[in-house]
Design a protein around this motif. Sequence first.
Motif, short mmCIF file in Angstrom:
data_model
loop_
_atom_site.label_atom_id
_atom_site.label_comp_id
_atom_site.label_asym_id
_atom_site.label_seq_id
_atom_site.Cartn_x
_atom_site.Cartn_y
_atom_site.Cartn_z
N PRO A 35 -6.09 63.95 -15.72
CA PRO A 35 -6.80 64.95 -14.94
C PRO A 35 -6.46 66.36 -15.43
O PRO A 35 -5.33 66.61 -15.86
N ARG A 63 1.92 66.01 -11.67
CA ARG A 63 1.27 64.71 -11.60
C ARG A 63 2.22 63.66 -11.03
O ARG A 63 1.85 62.86 -10.18
N ARG A 94 3.70 60.87 -3.98
CA ARG A 94 3.19 61.06 -2.63
C ARG A 94 2.11 60.03 -2.31
O ARG A 94 2.02 59.52 -1.20
N ALA A 95 1.29 59.73 -3.33
CA ALA A 95 0.22 58.76 -3.12
C ALA A 95 0.79 57.39 -2.78
O ALA A 95 0.31 56.70 -1.89
N LEU A 129 2.48 63.97 -7.39
CA LEU A 129 1.26 63.52 -6.72
C LEU A 129 1.23 62.00 -6.62
O LEU A 129 0.93 61.44 -5.57
N VAL A 130 1.61 61.33 -7.72
CA VAL A 130 1.62 59.87 -7.70
C VAL A 130 2.65 59.38 -6.69
O VAL A 130 2.41 58.45 -5.92
N LEU A 158 -5.83 61.41 -8.75
CA LEU A 158 -5.09 60.16 -8.80
C LEU A 158 -5.89 59.04 -9.46
O LEU A 158 -5.32 58.11 -10.01
N GLU A 170 -6.86 66.17 -4.99
CA GLU A 170 -5.69 65.35 -5.32
C GLU A 170 -6.06 63.87 -5.38
O GLU A 170 -5.63 63.14 -6.26
N PHE A 211 -6.32 58.45 0.11
CA PHE A 211 -5.06 58.84 0.72
C PHE A 211 -5.36 59.92 1.76
O PHE A 211 -5.72 61.04 1.40
N LEU A 219 -3.78 63.55 1.65
CA LEU A 219 -3.98 64.39 0.46
C LEU A 219 -5.39 64.99 0.50
O LEU A 219 -6.26 64.49 1.19
#
Lengths: 505, 306
Positions: A108, B165, B171-172, B168-169, A103, A99, A92, A95
């Motif tokens: 994590p 988390r 945004r991913a 983050l997911v 993912l 990060e 990504f 990011l």
Amino acid sequence: MSQPLLSLKGLTKAYPGVIANNEISFDIGEGEVHALLGENGAGKSTLVKMIYGLVKPDSGGMTLRGAPYAPSEPRVARADGIAMVFQHFSLFDALNVAENIALGMENPPALRDLASRIREVSETYGLPLDPFRTVGDLSAGERQRVEIIRCLLQDPKLLIMDEPTSVLTPQEVEILFKTLQQLKAEGTSILYISHKLEEIRTLCDTATILRLGQVVGDCIPRETTARQMAEMMVGSSLKTPERSGRTLGPVALDITGLSVSSPTEFGTALKNLHLIVRVGEILGIGGVAGNGQEELLGVLSGEITTDAGAVKMAGQPIGRMGPTARRQLGVLTAPEERLGHAAAPDMSLTENALLTGVVRERLESHGFLKWGAARGFAERIIQAFDVRTPGPENAARSLSGGNLQKFVIGREVLQDPKVLVVNQPTWGVDAAAAASIRQALLDLAAGGAAVICISQDLDELMEIADNFAALNEGRLSEPRPTEGLSVDEIGLMMGGAHGMEVAHA
Amino acid sequence: MDLSDIDPIKLIATLMVAATPLLLAAIGELVVEKAGVLNLGVEGMMITGAISGFAVAVETGSPWLGFLAAAAGGALLSVLFAILTQVALANHVASGLALTLFGLGLSALIGQSYGGQKPPPMAEVDLGPLNDLPVVGPILFGHDPILYLSLGLVAAVWAVLKYSRMGLVLRAVGENHDAAHALGYKVVRIRVLAILFGGACAGLGGAYISLIRVPQWTDGMTAGVGWIALALVVFASWKPWRVLAGAYLFGGVTVLQFNLQGVGIAIPVEYLSMSPYVITIIVLVLLSRDKSSAPGSLGRIFHASS
């Protein structure tokens, strides 16, 4: 003999119209580096996707250390210790490194702990990486390190690597191999997919060869020649491109003192670039992706316009001309990205042939398109370059990457260019097709055209180019004759391994 | 004309009220766009929320139930968008525009019998002595609970996107849906949830206009706030705190121009009315010059090819 780590038994997967994998069986031993070889469309990707849980097999099964193994999704595969480094990086851009790594992990730790673990692992394996840098700013080699570290943090039993070296400098390849050997010594098995047979010979313990979805053989790479392996892949004997002695004519195209900024956010600006290519010459431009290749292609094709005098064709300034005007003069280009740049994905092959061929092939009269002639042109490309497709009315998107590559290169070669610029002409194309594309470029040069070949495949450039120059951070090195150039010298011209100063300090 | 008639303290207090509908809609849309979905139906979801909230509040006599219904109404309309774009793989832009047109029509239909009625008032939060503080009291305290909720939402969205988390997911998925899919994340499910959240926020924003700010029902009463919310998200570079700043700037200029109209300043009313839109966009364009960081997969259709 001890029990294998992973064994595949009769895996079969069919898609409408094709059997991608037919009764595939082989074993991967503990701590073994196992190569998977095959042409484009031989079914390698489908096979690893089944192992990684992205695709479910129609029939057949796998066992992991003797226990049945049928991952329903990638996270199950990861939980069982299977990790994968993708061919097209699954990262990504916006990011940061930490990060991105988080993912790819099941549980994590907090980012700060993760960052220190990333530093730890990256030092252990000699892959320096700053956890807080944005991935979009990293070089291809560094991006691959992100993927590898993401896998290593999960203590994988089996690491799958899909074409890992295609974007690396020779020095970076060496570092990668050291890392892989260290992993192997620690007992990790590696499934290694690559087109580069010499690499497989240095790295791999065993190899399984696929052709048209079936296992056609296996071998011990150290005891087999690259040529034998290539012939097993193709199923027939292989022709190497022949380079006939050429005499270089007058200057066909030259660039003097060109500096342009990149039109894209994460691009590289070209800095004070000089380049000369003569009639009958193939100029090879090496370098790791993202060092200005896209921009150089843009400058040559006319997508990026410059001062009129900065780019000259046979002495005539063309810097201000757009792509169509340049095509009229005979400067043709085939960009790297097949879908979206070189070809419009949802348009048919006929329409795509028309898009660049309309000027030189006279596929237009008084503003109206000559569909019959366009279709004929598309059929000629398909015929001449052995593009495997049911017909020119199919959408460009429906072709496999290698087949589409043959089409976009063939389309330009057949238009009788005076100067042809290609970027990554054999990217993702199998050995036999790559050889025929290279032969076409050589024939073109022998016929009096000037060819600029931008590529990351150094073997390719050594094979066809008369002179070699490297792009590094937007600067082009002094060109040198390819004859007698050693890999180390090339590596240095390409700027060595990016960001490796830390490791050697 | 006498500018001293304008009370700055009251002005700031009212600007917060004026900005809240925009803020709610924009923070919801920010989450949707961060997940890679471009929903242009904000205006439609707002007006649907406005009428469903108004109707339920009038029928039940409870503004709380009204707001709940508004969130549900907005979310329900967004389900339509989710089905079109995530299941039927329709184009985001066309689906969003259709959603706005549909929402405007639907709300007018439901609202036929509610014209001229008064909704039940919502009590202001009573913080006792805090309300009596000079200057700070009237500005920060003594607002309705939904206004505090909107501020809380901004902080929550910021924290979730940045630290969790889940964020983050999300945004991913918005950044590169193919890569997220390859890693095993459920792209469609995450996007549908984001769309529902955006719909609920837009619904709340709409109901804030019909239940608190105006408060009554008229057709098309959201008057383009949904469109401003869309522009706000882009020009705020998808950053929650900038959305808050932009919304309050917009609210501030809106309230100020009303006051200026009130004291009879010699600028034509039309210019004053357009000023909030123009000023907000100019300021945000200047702010977003540094780096426009649109999510990489924004508005692209995701097709899970195996």
